[in-house]
Write a protein that holds these residues in place. Structure first.
Motif, PDB file in Angstrom:
ATOM      1  N   LEU A  53       0.703  -1.334  -0.078  1.00 12.77           N
ATOM      2  CA  LEU A  53       0.004   0.129   0.024  1.00 12.77           C
ATOM      3  C   LEU A  53       1.004   1.223  -0.066  1.00 12.77           C
ATOM      4  N   ALA A  54       2.000   1.146  -0.007  1.00  9.24           N
ATOM      5  CA  ALA A  54       3.199   2.343   0.150  1.00  9.24           C
ATOM      6  C   ALA A  54       2.822   3.140  -1.212  1.00  9.24           C
ATOM      7  N   PRO A  55       3.182   4.395  -1.084  1.00  5.20           N
ATOM      8  CA  PRO A  55       3.131   5.318  -2.325  1.00  5.20           C
ATOM      9  C   PRO A  55       4.390   4.820  -3.323  1.00  5.20           C
ATOM     10  N   SER A  56       4.146   4.933  -4.680  1.00  3.99           N
ATOM     11  CA  SER A  56       5.405   4.718  -5.370  1.00  3.99           C
ATOM     12  C   SER A  56       5.248   5.825  -6.706  1.00  3.99           C
ATOM     13  N   VAL A  57       6.389   5.994  -7.392  1.00  2.00           N
ATOM     14  CA  VAL A  57       6.395   6.963  -8.496  1.00  2.00           C
ATOM     15  C   VAL A  57       5.557   6.331  -9.457  1.00  2.00           C
ATOM     16  N   GLY A  58       4.614   6.849 -10.112  1.00  2.69           N
ATOM     17  CA  GLY A  58       4.112   6.432 -11.317  1.00  2.69           C
ATOM     18  C   GLY A  58       2.961   5.217 -10.927  1.00  2.69           C
ATOM     19  N   ASN A  59       2.968   5.046  -9.781  1.00  2.00           N
ATOM     20  CA  ASN A  59       2.397   3.706  -9.081  1.00  2.00           C
ATOM     21  C   ASN A  59       2.945   2.576  -9.831  1.00  2.00           C
ATOM     22  N   ALA A  60       4.347   2.659  -9.875  1.00  2.00           N
ATOM     23  CA  ALA A  60       5.167   1.615 -10.420  1.00  2.00           C
ATOM     24  C   ALA A  60       5.290   0.305  -9.589  1.00  2.00           C
ATOM     25  N   GLN A  61       5.223   0.523  -8.264  1.00  2.00           N
ATOM     26  CA  GLN A  61       5.229  -0.479  -7.215  1.00  2.00           C
ATOM     27  C   GLN A  61       6.561  -1.459  -7.514  1.00  2.00           C
ATOM     28  N   PRO A  62       7.863  -0.812  -7.331  1.00  2.00           N
ATOM     29  CA  PRO A  62       9.057  -1.547  -8.051  1.00  2.00           C
ATOM     30  C   PRO A  62       9.544  -2.479  -6.935  1.00  2.00           C
ATOM     31  N   ALA A 117      15.367 -10.457   1.626  1.00  2.00           N
ATOM     32  CA  ALA A 117      16.068  -9.381   1.002  1.00  2.00           C
ATOM     33  C   ALA A 117      15.322  -8.307   0.011  1.00  2.00           C
ATOM     34  N   VAL A 118      15.285  -7.162  -0.039  1.00  2.00           N
ATOM     35  CA  VAL A 118      14.444  -6.212  -0.793  1.00  2.00           C
ATOM     36  C   VAL A 118      15.316  -5.580  -1.931  1.00  2.00           C
ATOM     37  N   PHE A 119      14.825  -5.835  -2.903  1.00  2.00           N
ATOM     38  CA  PHE A 119      15.344  -5.070  -4.445  1.00  2.00           C
ATOM     39  C   PHE A 119      14.522  -4.169  -5.106  1.00  2.00           C
ATOM     40  N   SER A 120      14.919  -3.205  -5.736  1.00  2.00           N
ATOM     41  CA  SER A 120      13.838  -2.191  -6.463  1.00  2.00           C
ATOM     42  C   SER A 120      14.215  -2.552  -8.107  1.00  2.00           C
ATOM     43  N   ASP A 121      13.036  -2.905  -8.518  1.00  2.00           N
ATOM     44  CA  ASP A 121      13.029  -3.181 -10.045  1.00  2.00           C
ATOM     45  C   ASP A 121      13.447  -1.834 -10.838  1.00  2.00           C
ATOM     46  N   GLU A 122      14.659  -1.794 -11.648  1.00  2.00           N
ATOM     47  CA  GLU A 122      15.149  -0.431 -12.209  1.00  2.00           C
ATOM     48  C   GLU A 122      14.161  -0.522 -13.564  1.00  2.00           C
ATOM     49  N   SER A 123      13.474  -1.332 -14.009  1.00  2.00           N
ATOM     50  CA  SER A 123      12.596  -1.426 -15.213  1.00  2.00           C
ATOM     51  C   SER A 123      11.293  -2.175 -15.284  1.00  2.00           C
ATOM     52  N   PRO A 124      10.377  -1.652 -14.059  1.00  2.00           N
ATOM     53  CA  PRO A 124       9.254  -2.141 -13.994  1.00  2.00           C
ATOM     54  C   PRO A 124       8.180  -2.115 -15.160  1.00  2.00           C
ATOM     55  N   ASP A 125       7.414  -3.091 -15.190  1.00  2.00           N
ATOM     56  CA  ASP A 125       6.281  -3.096 -16.485  1.00  2.00           C
ATOM     57  C   ASP A 125       5.172  -1.941 -15.845  1.00  2.00           C
ATOM     58  N   ALA A 126       4.967  -1.934 -14.672  1.00  2.00           N
ATOM     59  CA  ALA A 126       3.908  -0.923 -14.105  1.00  2.00           C
ATOM     60  C   ALA A 126       4.558   0.325 -14.089  1.00  2.00           C
ATOM     61  N   GLY A 127       3.794   1.467 -14.246  1.00  2.00           N
ATOM     62  CA  GLY A 127       4.098   2.758 -14.132  1.00  2.00           C
ATOM     63  C   GLY A 127       4.312   3.490 -15.390  1.00  2.00           C
ATOM     64  N   HIS A 128       4.681   2.813 -16.333  1.00  2.00           N
ATOM     65  CA  HIS A 128       4.758   3.309 -17.826  1.00  2.00           C
ATOM     66  C   HIS A 128       6.038   4.327 -17.922  1.00  2.00           C
ATOM     67  N   GLY A 129       6.865   4.315 -16.872  1.00  2.00           N
ATOM     68  CA  GLY A 129       7.837   5.155 -16.763  1.00  2.00           C
ATOM     69  C   GLY A 129       7.551   6.787 -16.259  1.00  2.00           C
ATOM     70  N   ARG A 140      13.916   3.687  -6.451  1.00  2.00           N
ATOM     71  CA  ARG A 140      14.469   3.172  -5.405  1.00  2.00           C
ATOM     72  C   ARG A 140      13.818   3.754  -3.917  1.00  2.00           C
ATOM     73  N   TYR A 141      13.599   5.087  -4.023  1.00  2.00           N
ATOM     74  CA  TYR A 141      12.843   5.614  -3.044  1.00  2.00           C
ATOM     75  C   TYR A 141      11.567   5.050  -2.725  1.00  2.00           C
ATOM     76  N   SER A 142      10.851   4.671  -3.631  1.00  2.00           N
ATOM     77  CA  SER A 142       9.729   4.033  -3.507  1.00  2.00           C
ATOM     78  C   SER A 142       9.600   2.830  -2.747  1.00  2.00           C
ATOM     79  N   THR A 143      10.851   2.081  -3.142  1.00  2.00           N
ATOM     80  CA  THR A 143      11.139   0.623  -2.321  1.00  2.00           C
ATOM     81  C   THR A 143      11.154   1.160  -1.091  1.00  2.00           C
ATOM     82  N   VAL A 144      12.025   2.072  -0.537  1.00  2.00           N
ATOM     83  CA  VAL A 144      12.397   2.510   0.731  1.00  2.00           C
ATOM     84  C   VAL A 144      10.942   2.887   1.376  1.00  2.00           C
ATOM     85  N   MET A 145       9.952   3.404   0.818  1.00  2.00           N
ATOM     86  CA  MET A 145       8.734   3.746   1.411  1.00  2.00           C
ATOM     87  C   MET A 145       7.992   2.398   1.593  1.00  2.00           C
ATOM     88  N   ALA A 146       8.096   1.448   0.887  1.00  2.00           N
ATOM     89  CA  ALA A 146       7.444   0.342   1.006  1.00  2.00           C
ATOM     90  C   ALA A 146       7.996  -0.527   2.494  1.00  2.00           C
TER      91      ALA A 146
END
Length: 220
Positions: A53-62, A117-129, A140-146
């Motif tokens: 439920l954390a916020p993420s840039v472009g709703n990318a959920q990385p 272990a937590v990773f941030s997807d640098e090219s997620p399908d969601a969010g459309h950039g 990466r900031y979005s992943t830290v929010m999660a």
């Protein structure tokens, strides 16, 4: 009236809830001393659902969570962190800081019932950039929010989390064989703390006290 209609059904967070939220934030801890008893069935799934439920840039959920369950893998990981801790300690002088550093328990990888272990997807399908053309690091900031959302949800349930940062990111990527476009963010120990304390451990041990909040405020 229109604004009220839009907000219809939204919860109202009363004074009691606001105080309880402040208490939750104040009692969040970076836990290193864990009991070994397991979490209840489905507890981790519930926490990850709330983290999403954390916020993420472009709703990318990385955010990408890797659950480490293999005893051999956990053993290798703990040894890796022990070695990194030893190397990191060499940077401190002989003014007492080194001795204090060596006395600190910096991870609970051998005791905590769950390791993530937590990773941030640098090219997620969601969010459309959206939102990352000029600041791709926002993923990466979005992943830290999660992670922070997970942390608070866990604390509200009496579950502790310890963020292990003395680790080689490249080694983590290789050890866990994750996709090459996943960027390592965090290694988390998850479980019940041995003894919750009103004072954070690093402050209690004399390493560093918390600054007053105004220390981070600059006005222009």
């Amino acid at each position: 009236m229109a604004d009220r209609d839009v907000a219809a059904g939204a919860p109202e967070f009363d004074d009691q809830f606001q105080q309880e939220l402040a208490d939750l934030l104040a009692w969040r801890r970076d836990v290193r001393h864990f009991r070994s008893d397991p979490l209840p069935d489905a507890a981790l799934d519930d926490l990850l659902r709330l983290a999403a439920l954390a916020p993420s840039v472009g709703n990318a959920q990385p955010w990408r969570f890797v659950r480490l369950r293999t005893p051999e893998l956990r053993s290798v990981l703990a040894k890796h962190v022990d070695d990194e801790v030893e190397q990191a300690g060499a940077r401190y002088g002989d003014d007492g800081r080194r001795a204090l550093y060596r006395s600190l328990k910096l991870h609970g990888l051998r005791e905590a019932p769950e390791i993530l272990a937590v990773f941030s997807d640098e090219s997620p399908d969601a969010g459309h950039g959206l939102g990352i053309q000029t600041m791709p690091e926002a993923l990466r900031y979005s992943t830290v929010m999660a992670i922070h959302t997970l942390w608070l949800a866990a604390r509200a349930r009496g579950i502790g989390i310890g963020w292990v940062s003395i680790v080689d990111p490249a080694a983590m990527t290789e050890l866990l064989a994750v996709p090459p476009d996943w960027h390592f963010i965090a290694l988390l120990c998850v479980g019940y703390p041995e003894a919750p304390s009103a004072i954070p451990e690093l402050e209690r041990r004399g390493w560093q006290a918390r600054h007053a909040w105004v220390a981070g405020l600059i006005e222009r």
